[in-house]
Design an enzyme around this catalytic site. Structure first.
Site, PDB file in Angstrom:
ATOM      1  N   LYS A 219      -5.036  20.199 -25.259  1.00 54.04           N
ATOM      2  CA  LYS A 219      -3.979  20.922 -24.376  1.00 54.04           C
ATOM      3  C   LYS A 219      -2.866  21.032 -25.182  1.00 54.04           C
ATOM      4  O   LYS A 219      -2.368  22.255 -25.050  1.00 54.04           O
ATOM      5  CB  LYS A 219      -3.790  19.640 -23.331  1.00 54.04           C
ATOM      6  N   GLU A 225      -6.028  13.173 -34.057  1.00 53.29           N
ATOM      7  CA  GLU A 225      -7.381  12.858 -34.130  1.00 53.29           C
ATOM      8  C   GLU A 225      -8.180  14.286 -33.936  1.00 53.29           C
ATOM      9  O   GLU A 225      -8.831  14.839 -34.653  1.00 53.29           O
ATOM     10  CB  GLU A 225      -7.994  12.040 -32.977  1.00 53.29           C
TER      11      GLU A 225
HETATM   12  C1  G6Q Z   1      -4.463  12.300 -20.419  1.00 54.63           C
HETATM   13  C2  G6Q Z   1      -3.745  12.052 -21.620  1.00 54.63           C
HETATM   14  C3  G6Q Z   1      -4.775  12.074 -22.880  1.00 54.63           C
HETATM   15  C4  G6Q Z   1      -4.925  13.511 -23.396  1.00 54.63           C
HETATM   16  C5  G6Q Z   1      -5.218  13.166 -25.062  1.00 54.63           C
HETATM   17  C6  G6Q Z   1      -5.624  14.523 -25.665  1.00 54.63           C
HETATM   18  O1  G6Q Z   1      -4.022  12.319 -19.208  1.00 54.63           O
HETATM   19  O2  G6Q Z   1      -2.896  12.966 -21.780  1.00 54.63           O
HETATM   20  O3  G6Q Z   1      -5.838  11.396 -22.900  1.00 54.63           O
HETATM   21  O4  G6Q Z   1      -5.821  14.094 -22.721  1.00 54.63           O
HETATM   22  O5  G6Q Z   1      -4.265  12.706 -25.832  1.00 54.63           O
HETATM   23  O6  G6Q Z   1      -4.425  15.494 -25.720  1.00 54.63           O
HETATM   24  P1  G6Q Z   1      -4.708  17.074 -26.142  1.00 54.63           P
HETATM   25  O7  G6Q Z   1      -5.406  17.533 -25.090  1.00 54.63           O
HETATM   26  O8  G6Q Z   1      -3.293  17.461 -25.894  1.00 54.63           O
HETATM   27  O9  G6Q Z   1      -5.229  16.982 -27.264  1.00 54.63           O
END
Ligand code: G6Q
Length: 556
Positions: A219, A225
């Site tokens: 997102k 990671e």
């Molecule tokens: C979920 C959290 C978390 C997120 C990850 C990956 O509700 O926000 O699990 O999905 O940290 O984030 P990105 O999609 O931004 O890489």
């Protein structure tokens, strides 16, 4: 711990949970119910097993083996009403910014809204954008699956690797495993999430870069990671394709809300599939984050999955609480968590394809409802989100079920089973179903000392062989595991989580708790990598672990 109350958020017109009439009535009522045994509840009401059930959109819920009476249900529903659950549901579906700490709408339900629907966020209808992205995903999926999308050297794509973590990984992995039966078997699908290099190394070790497509799903497109794995993937891909930078356009696509970062990474934004800030990570498997799922099962099956979600959304939005599956499940979770003091819920799918479902639910439930303050910042005085865990049946029966049957803890269980197998094999399915039914029966009714004695058991062994019973469970039955049913199941739990969060008056849609560790890791990375001994300012444990790691590293 004292917490600050944010001005302007206090007046929701709802009394604190423990002051509500129904809460107090439930506290008194609990004292009677905790003494009741399911054996007697069933004996006194021969129709209980038929009555305490609900069915909607193809899911059947038997909740009769719960430690409740008609009065319990009535009071729990009153609690939901007093908690303003109905208006919270409406606010979510309307696109109000109910994620107050991030000032965001919570509109995963818009991701599965049908084409003609209108859901307005900040003055614009978001449904056409949702469908435009779905169409773009479908076009891309068809090209990859049909072999029209070629790699840099002209070969078709035979491997798809999703790189993402948390909400950008758990949903896609779970859905891929759950719907493997419907997947394109000519393409290998893998999922890389962990920053541990082993995850990436094992995912690519037997793959040909000229046939491998990476979907970098993030997102924010800044997650440590994912970006580290994405950079390693680009290096691996370029290395295998003669270092030609133009190959990136054929072997990398991005799923993100952050076009600027996608471009900076070197992925053409024409190969980017977007979504929006009103989709939370753990609620995003039906957004473009589901690209790997769509590549696996095809656009038609993906649309059926969305349709399943939508049917459950509509049920949740419109059904009276008494027959509303997510509301009932959410209320039962509250009953055990807050009155019986149960700390966990076991989710036990008797369907091998759902093997990742409990892991998926762990994020959905625990990241959503693992909160210690209410919406207005006041410390809660009651337990919030229980621990969710589980394994597919029957494996768990030969391991941890012992503790559920005869241990000292109360562990409410959700059994999930299907009428038809996806792989019909002799008597396997009848045996599988016999086991799930036997488990809920054994948990509820147990085996009395008299029954054990009557079997000729010597007295000294009797206590060991007694099953107290009175262990509660839900049983969810559906005809077979299809994309549509999976959508319904996931939405069932999403909305059960919502129900619980609304009653606890917490924000189920933020996750500040994951931040601190991220920040500290960024501080520690240079201390581990520094060529000279760094000055360390942590506690004595962390300092000495850092020094020890640096020595171990030198020794290698
Ligand atoms: C979920 C959290 C978390 C997120 C990850 C990956 O509700 O926000 O699990 O999905 O940290 O984030 P990105 O999609 O931004 O890489």
């Amino acid at each position: 711990m004292a917490t600050q109350v944010r001005a302007g958020t206090k007046s929701r017109g709802i009394e604190p949970l423990t002051k509500r009439k129904a809460w107090k009535a439930l506290q008194t009522h609990y004292k009677t119910v905790r003494e009741l045994h399911l054996r007697n509840l069933f004996a006194d009401d021969p129709k209980r097993g038929e009555r305490m059930t609900a069915e909607a959109v193809g899911l059947f819920l038997d909740y009769s083996k719960n430690r409740i009476t008609g009065e319990t249900l009535k009071l729990l529903i009153e609690l939901a009403e007093e908690s303003g659950l109905r208006s919270r549901i409406d606010a979510m579906f309307r696109g109000e910014k109910i994620n107050t700490t991030e000032q965001r709408a919570v509109l995963h339900t818009a991701l599965r809204a049908p084409k003609g629907a209108s859901i307005v966020v900040d003055g614009g209808n978001v449904v056409p954008q949702v469908h435009a992205v779905l169409d773009k995903m479908a076009d891309f999926s068809n090209r990859v699956r049909g072999g029209d999308w070629k790699g840099h050297t002209g070969k078709r794509i035979r491997n798809v690797i999703n790189i993402g973590i948390g909400g950008s990984d758990l949903g896609p992995v779970m859905a891929y495993e759950a719907l493997k039966h419907y997947s394109e078997r000519a393409i290998t699908f893998r999922f890389v999430s962990n920053i541990d290099g082993t995850d990436f190394a094992e995912a690519v070790r037997d793959l040909d870069p000229s046939e491998t497509l990476f979907s970098v799903s993030s997102k924010t497109f800044t997650t440590l990671e994912t970006m580290t794995n994405a950079r390693s993937a680009r290096a691996w891909s370029l290395d295998g394709l003669g270092g030609d930078e133009r190959s990136v356009a054929k072997h990398f696509v991005a799923v993100s809300t952050n076009a600027a970062e996608v471009a900076k990474f070197g992925i053409d934004t024409a190969n980017m599939f977007g979504f929006w800030d009103w989709v939370g990570g753990r609620y995003s498997m039906d957004s473009a984050i589901g690209l790997a799922t769509m590549l696996a099962i095809g656009p038609d099956n993906f649309r059926a999955l969305l349709d399943g979600f939508h049917q459950m959304d509509e049920h949740f939005r419109t059904a009276p609480f008494e027959s509303n599956l997510p509301v009932l499940m959410g209320l039962l979770a509250i009953w055990y968590n807050d009155f019986f003091g149960a700390q966990t819920v076991a989710v036990l799918p008797y369907e091998q394809y759902l093997k990742r479902f409990p892991a998926y639910l762990q994020q959905l439930t625990m990241e959503s409802n693992g909160k210690h303050v209410t919406l207005d910042g006041t410390e809660v005085t009651y337990a919030t989100g229980p621990i969710y865990w589980g394994e597919p049946g029957t494996n768990g029966q030969h391991s941890f079920y012992q503790l559920i049957h005869q241990g000292t803890r109360l562990i409410p269980c959700d059994f999930i089973a299907f009428g038809q197998p996806l792989n019909s094999l002799g008597r396997h399915h009848d045996m599988l179903l016999a086991n799930v039914l036997a488990q809920s029966e054994a948990l509820a009714f147990g085996k009395t000392p008299e029954q054990v004695k009557a079997e000729g058991t010597p007295d000294w062994l009797v206590p060991h062989r007694v099953f107290e019973g009175n262990r509660p469970s839900n049983t969810i039955l559906a005809d077979r595991l299809t994309p549509e049913i999976l959508g319904k199941l996931v939405a069932l739990y999403e909305h059960s989580v919502f129900t619980q969060g609304a009653i606890w008056q917490i924000n189920s849609f933020d996750q500040w708790g994951v931040e601190l560790g991220k920040v500290l890791a960024q501080r520690i990375i240079p201390e581990l990598e520094s060529k000279t001994d760094p000055a360390l300012g942590h506690d004595s444990s962390t300092n000495s672990l850092i020094r020890r790691y640096r020595k171990l590293k030198e020794a290698s």
